[in-house]
Scaffold this motif. Structure first.
Motif, PDB file in Angstrom:
ATOM      1  N   ALA A 484       1.025  -0.777  -0.241  1.00  7.15           N
ATOM      2  CA  ALA A 484       0.241   0.348   0.279  1.00  7.15           C
ATOM      3  C   ALA A 484       1.095   1.342   0.237  1.00  7.15           C
ATOM      4  O   ALA A 484       0.825   2.178  -0.682  1.00  7.15           O
ATOM      5  N   ALA A 485       2.086   1.171   0.077  1.00  9.86           N
ATOM      6  CA  ALA A 485       2.419   2.056   0.392  1.00  9.86           C
ATOM      7  C   ALA A 485       3.013   2.630  -0.919  1.00  9.86           C
ATOM      8  O   ALA A 485       3.504   3.739  -0.680  1.00  9.86           O
ATOM      9  N   LEU A 486       2.771   1.934  -2.013  1.00  7.22           N
ATOM     10  CA  LEU A 486       3.134   2.250  -3.421  1.00  7.22           C
ATOM     11  C   LEU A 486       1.953   3.175  -3.631  1.00  7.22           C
ATOM     12  O   LEU A 486       0.869   2.512  -3.616  1.00  7.22           O
ATOM     13  N   ALA A 487       1.835   4.322  -4.665  1.00  7.10           N
ATOM     14  CA  ALA A 487       0.520   5.004  -5.229  1.00  7.10           C
ATOM     15  C   ALA A 487      -0.109   4.144  -5.755  1.00  7.10           C
ATOM     16  O   ALA A 487       0.461   3.377  -6.162  1.00  7.10           O
ATOM     17  N   LEU A 488      -1.506   4.261  -5.531  1.00  3.08           N
ATOM     18  CA  LEU A 488      -2.334   3.406  -6.644  1.00  3.08           C
ATOM     19  C   LEU A 488      -1.822   3.884  -8.121  1.00  3.08           C
ATOM     20  O   LEU A 488      -1.511   3.114  -8.733  1.00  3.08           O
ATOM     21  N   LEU A 489      -1.651   5.136  -8.433  1.00  4.50           N
ATOM     22  CA  LEU A 489      -1.809   5.114 -10.361  1.00  4.50           C
ATOM     23  C   LEU A 489      -0.039   5.787 -10.148  1.00  4.50           C
ATOM     24  O   LEU A 489       0.394   6.683  -9.266  1.00  4.50           O
ATOM     25  N   ASP A 490       0.665   5.464 -11.131  1.00  3.01           N
ATOM     26  CA  ASP A 490       1.768   6.021 -11.730  1.00  3.01           C
ATOM     27  C   ASP A 490       1.417   7.525 -11.717  1.00  3.01           C
ATOM     28  O   ASP A 490       0.560   7.725 -13.442  1.00  3.01           O
ATOM     29  N   ALA A 553       0.506  -0.272  -8.088  1.00  2.00           N
ATOM     30  CA  ALA A 553       0.523  -0.738  -7.152  1.00  2.00           C
ATOM     31  C   ALA A 553      -0.264  -1.863  -7.422  1.00  2.00           C
ATOM     32  O   ALA A 553      -0.143  -3.083  -7.045  1.00  2.00           O
ATOM     33  N   LEU A 554      -1.095  -1.886  -8.227  1.00  2.00           N
ATOM     34  CA  LEU A 554      -1.801  -3.535  -8.859  1.00  2.00           C
ATOM     35  C   LEU A 554      -1.023  -4.525  -9.560  1.00  2.00           C
ATOM     36  O   LEU A 554      -0.688  -5.469  -9.420  1.00  2.00           O
ATOM     37  N   ALA A 555       0.140  -3.487 -10.021  1.00  2.00           N
ATOM     38  CA  ALA A 555       1.412  -4.314 -11.369  1.00  2.00           C
ATOM     39  C   ALA A 555       2.347  -5.224 -10.314  1.00  2.00           C
ATOM     40  O   ALA A 555       2.822  -6.150 -10.273  1.00  2.00           O
ATOM     41  N   ALA A 556       2.537  -4.311  -8.621  1.00  2.00           N
ATOM     42  CA  ALA A 556       3.830  -5.044  -8.275  1.00  2.00           C
ATOM     43  C   ALA A 556       2.625  -6.221  -6.972  1.00  2.00           C
ATOM     44  O   ALA A 556       3.819  -6.869  -6.682  1.00  2.00           O
ATOM     45  N   ARG A 557       1.391  -6.021  -6.761  1.00  2.00           N
ATOM     46  CA  ARG A 557       0.826  -7.166  -6.250  1.00  2.00           C
ATOM     47  C   ARG A 557       1.364  -8.677  -7.037  1.00  2.00           C
ATOM     48  O   ARG A 557       1.361  -9.399  -6.740  1.00  2.00           O
ATOM     49  N   CYS A 558       0.735  -8.020  -8.448  1.00  2.00           N
ATOM     50  CA  CYS A 558       0.949  -9.114  -9.970  1.00  2.00           C
ATOM     51  C   CYS A 558       1.916  -9.876  -9.617  1.00  2.00           C
ATOM     52  O   CYS A 558       2.226 -11.114  -9.352  1.00  2.00           O
ATOM     53  N   ALA A 559       3.567  -8.410  -9.725  1.00  2.00           N
ATOM     54  CA  ALA A 559       4.776  -9.348  -9.454  1.00  2.00           C
ATOM     55  C   ALA A 559       5.194 -10.609  -8.558  1.00  2.00           C
ATOM     56  O   ALA A 559       5.013 -11.291  -8.653  1.00  2.00           O
ATOM     57  N   ASP A 560       4.497 -10.083  -7.089  1.00  2.00           N
ATOM     58  CA  ASP A 560       4.999 -10.540  -6.124  1.00  2.00           C
ATOM     59  C   ASP A 560       3.639 -12.320  -6.068  1.00  2.00           C
ATOM     60  O   ASP A 560       4.658 -12.791  -5.917  1.00  2.00           O
ATOM     61  N   LEU A 579      -6.116  -9.161  -3.878  1.00  2.00           N
ATOM     62  CA  LEU A 579      -5.967  -8.409  -4.961  1.00  2.00           C
ATOM     63  C   LEU A 579      -6.915  -7.715  -5.916  1.00  2.00           C
ATOM     64  O   LEU A 579      -7.146  -6.822  -7.045  1.00  2.00           O
ATOM     65  N   GLU A 580      -7.931  -8.366  -5.961  1.00  2.00           N
ATOM     66  CA  GLU A 580      -9.562  -8.326  -6.270  1.00  2.00           C
ATOM     67  C   GLU A 580      -9.848  -6.353  -6.484  1.00  2.00           C
ATOM     68  O   GLU A 580     -10.422  -5.453  -6.879  1.00  2.00           O
ATOM     69  N   THR A 581      -9.550  -6.248  -4.771  1.00  2.00           N
ATOM     70  CA  THR A 581      -9.576  -5.301  -3.998  1.00  2.00           C
ATOM     71  C   THR A 581      -9.709  -4.320  -4.611  1.00  2.00           C
ATOM     72  O   THR A 581      -9.834  -2.785  -5.252  1.00  2.00           O
ATOM     73  N   LEU A 582      -7.823  -4.133  -5.137  1.00  2.00           N
ATOM     74  CA  LEU A 582      -7.031  -4.084  -5.924  1.00  2.00           C
ATOM     75  C   LEU A 582      -7.661  -3.293  -7.070  1.00  2.00           C
ATOM     76  O   LEU A 582      -6.956  -1.699  -7.502  1.00  2.00           O
ATOM     77  N   ARG A 583      -7.863  -3.992  -8.178  1.00  2.00           N
ATOM     78  CA  ARG A 583      -8.056  -4.118  -9.262  1.00  2.00           C
ATOM     79  C   ARG A 583      -8.849  -3.451  -9.145  1.00  2.00           C
ATOM     80  O   ARG A 583      -9.167  -2.468 -10.301  1.00  2.00           O
ATOM     81  N   THR A 586      -7.880   0.438  -8.828  1.00  2.00           N
ATOM     82  CA  THR A 586      -7.744   0.884 -10.512  1.00  2.00           C
ATOM     83  C   THR A 586      -8.074   0.886 -10.937  1.00  2.00           C
ATOM     84  O   THR A 586      -7.730   1.876 -11.682  1.00  2.00           O
ATOM     85  N   CYS A 587      -8.985   0.879 -11.496  1.00  2.00           N
ATOM     86  CA  CYS A 587     -10.430   0.111 -12.617  1.00  2.00           C
ATOM     87  C   CYS A 587     -10.890   2.099 -12.118  1.00  2.00           C
ATOM     88  O   CYS A 587     -11.032   2.156 -13.511  1.00  2.00           O
ATOM     89  N   ARG A 588     -11.416   1.949 -10.965  1.00  2.00           N
ATOM     90  CA  ARG A 588     -12.319   3.726 -10.981  1.00  2.00           C
ATOM     91  C   ARG A 588     -11.167   4.259 -10.560  1.00  2.00           C
ATOM     92  O   ARG A 588     -12.101   5.314 -11.529  1.00  2.00           O
ATOM     93  N   ALA A 589     -10.274   3.946 -10.641  1.00  2.00           N
ATOM     94  CA  ALA A 589      -9.244   5.461 -10.784  1.00  2.00           C
ATOM     95  C   ALA A 589      -8.766   5.928 -12.013  1.00  2.00           C
ATOM     96  O   ALA A 589      -9.422   7.480 -12.428  1.00  2.00           O
TER      97      ALA A 589
END
Ligand code: ADP
Length: 600
Positions: A484-490, A553-560, A579-583, A586-589
């Protein structure tokens, strides 16, 4: 013979008469017997002759039969020998083609790459013009060779199409740029008209599309002395297909007579016998175009009349791209002159000295530092001393080849839990099998030879443009460091993407919402089945598309998750729920960003 029997008590006179009658009867009988014998003899002779004849005929038939059988046997084995020889010849031809294609493309790689670099560095316009002409000649030589190889490959059913995401508008600009000089030389206007509604980010085979259009534009320019050549794109109503674009190449040239139009698409045919003398050409271009388009699901049409110009067109089914366009792809077509610099080290692994040099010069032009290795073992050794941001790995090398070397690097990474290095497979073969082999060995991307300034620029943009657009999954921070320390979007990357995609960004965001939902569902299914390879692939896909849109953030979680699946580590079902919550956020943003003002 009706005679009454003699009286049993004869007189001497009657006895004489009787003996005379008996004699006559006897004589008659003898005569009759004689005739019968004769008849029998004749019959016997006839029968004898007939059966002799039959016997001979029968003998003759048997002989003919035996001869026929022998001939059939001979022919059958001749045919078998011919089939085997044809098969051997066909295999030799394919082998020869593959070899030729490799042997010719390797030095051409050197010529084209060096000329590319040379012309980008020349400030004197005259010299730049010479270098451009030399480049165009080399490219046209390569294209003639390609034509011949392609035609043989299509004939042998060995040509494969690719499906890649590409920027259709940029591709068309590049097409116009490629032929602009020729149009200027002939004082013709070369126009591009893309109707509204033709999307930019599409998926298909850009190389083959360019090949067909290049051929049509080149013909149009060749057969037009004054006036114009126009490339026109319109979206057509698509029945059953996701997207259909009609491409048309129109000219105000000499036109083609109706009778000649019928044989136009047959190999080695030209509209008039005098054509090859006056205009050159092999008569292969349209035949290849027709076959390629047929493979892509389109049919080429011509409408023309002598002196009234020509219009060649086809309605091509395409799909919308699965990923948004990379900025470098979007910029393609403006004639590549390196403007930005990539302050990174790239390791070039290639056994061919010229190829290494070409790669070094091109990478140098983009501001990169370059390290070399001439084969796989040397590359592994080199990696002890340098830590590149990217590896360009030639697939086919003596010693340890690119595939095995990549496998060795990947297994070292997982043994030491080291960060994952982006590895790009480089090969002159662009077949699907080659790409699949690259991906299967653990490579992240693919670069076809000959190397070009533009393709390497796009590659650097993709892998070395900064953390968010470099989707190589470095070993993610341990679980204690909350993602979560990562911003949602770059935001910076997002702004770049919005600028590149323009009005299409909203569409991309919507598409991402749908594809990400599907990929997550695939991940959940795979986790239930404990199918780690499928889980890893779906995570990899989602990571790629999330990071391409700036969903850091979503990309980092997927990478993990991808990393864990690769290493065979356990993945909790809760990880996918998170991951679904994060997805969703991300889509909303992204949808919000698409609606906000500020895009192009
Ligand atoms: P080539 O390599 O000879 O140009 P193509 O298959 O591309 O072979 O074209 C076959 C023939 O079709 C040409 O030689 C020419 O006679 C005719 N042709 C193709 N395009 C045009 C055009 N735009 N205008 C007039 N004639 C054309």
């Amino acid at each position: 013979m009706s005679s009454t029997l003699p009286d049993p008590t004869p007189t001497p006179a009657t006895a004489d008469r009787e003996s005379a009658a008996v004699r006559r009867l006897r004589e008659e009988l003898d005569q009759e017997r004689g005739s019968r014998r004769e008849a029998q003899a004749v019959l016997d002779a006839v029968l004898e002759a007939t059966s002799q004849d039959l016997y001979q005929k029968n003998q003759e038939l048997s002989r003919l039969n035996a001869e026929l059988e022998a001939r059939v046997r001979e022919r059958t084995s001749e045919a078998a020998r011919a089939v085997a020889a044809a098969e051997r010849a066909d295999a030799a031809k394919s082998e020869f083609l593959a070899r030729m294609s490799h042997e010719i493309r390797t030095p051409m790689n050197g010529v084209l790459g060096m000329l590319d670099v040379l012309r980008s560095g020349l400030s004197d316009p005259r010299q730049a013009g010479y270098a451009d002409t030399a480049h165009a000649c080399a490219a046209s030589l390569l294209s003639i060779i390609d034509d011949i190889l392609d035609f043989s490959k299509i004939e042998a059913g060995k040509l494969e199409l690719e499906t890649l995401d590409f920027d259709l508008h940029a591709l068309m600009r590049r097409l116009i740029l490629l032929w602009n000089r020729e149009a200027e030389r002939k004082h013709l206007s070369l126009e591009l008209a893309i109707a509204e509604g033709v999307p930019r980010a599409v998926a298909g085979d850009p190389t083959r599309l360019m090949q067909v259009l290049g051929n049509l534009v080149s013909n149009a320019l060749k057969f037009t002395a004054q006036g114009f050549v126009c490339v026109r794109l319109e979206r057509e109503p698509a029945a059953g297909a996701e997207l259909v674009v009609r491409f048309a190449v129109e000219d105000s040239g000499i036109g083609i007579a109706r009778e000649a139009q019928r044989t136009l698409f047959t190999a080695f045919t030209q509209a008039e016998a005098s054509t090859s003398r006056r205009y050159g050409g092999s008569g292969l271009g349209l035949a290849i175009s027709k076959q390629l388009l047929g493979m892509m699901g389109a049919e080429i049409e011509v409408s023309s009349a002598p002196g009234r110009g020509s219009r060649f067109s086809f309605a091509l089914p395409l799909t919308l791209a699965s990923r948004p366009l990379a900025v470098a792809d979007a910029a393609a077509g403006a004639g590549t002159r390196p403007e930005r610099r990539f302050d990174v080290t790239v390791l070039v692994v290639d056994d061919n000295e010229v190829n290494r040099e070409v790669a070094a010069v091109i990478l140098g032009a983009w501001g990169c530092r370059v390290a070399f290795a001439a084969e796989g073992h040397a590359a592994l050794e080199r990696l002890r001393a340098v830590r590149p941001a990217l590896i360009l790995m030639d697939c086919h090398m003596p010693g340890l080849d690119g595939f095995d070397c990549t496998r060795a690097i990947r297994s070292q990474e997982s043994a030491t839990q080291g960060a994952r290095l982006p590895i790009v497979g480089v090969s002159a073969s662009t077949s699907r099998e080659e790409r699949v082999r690259c991906a299967a060995s653990g490579m992240d991307d693919f670069l076809p030879k000959p190397l070009s300034l533009e393709a390497i620029g796009a590659l650097l943009q993709r892998w070395c443009a900064g953390a968010p657009s470099a989707p190589a999954p470095a070993r993610p921070a341990p679980a204690s460091a909350p993602p979560a320390a990562l911003a949602l979007l770059d935001d910076a990357h997002l702004a770049e993407m919005r600028a590149a995609a323009g009005a299409d960004f909203a569409h991309l965001a919507a598409r991402f919402a749908q594809s990400s939902r599907e990929q997550l569902a695939a991940m959940q299914g795979a986790l239930r089945r404990q199918d780690l390879p499928v889980l890893r692939q779906a995570a990899h896909k989602l990571r790629g598309s999330a990071s391409a849109l700036g969903g850091t953030a979503l990309a980092a979680r997927c990478a993990d998750i991808e990393w864990r699946a690769r290493a065979g580590e356990a993945i909790a079902a809760g990880a996918l729920a998170e991951l679904e919550t994060l997805r969703e956020s991300t889509c909303r943003a992204l949808t919000g960003a698409a609606a906000a003002p500020g895009g192009r």
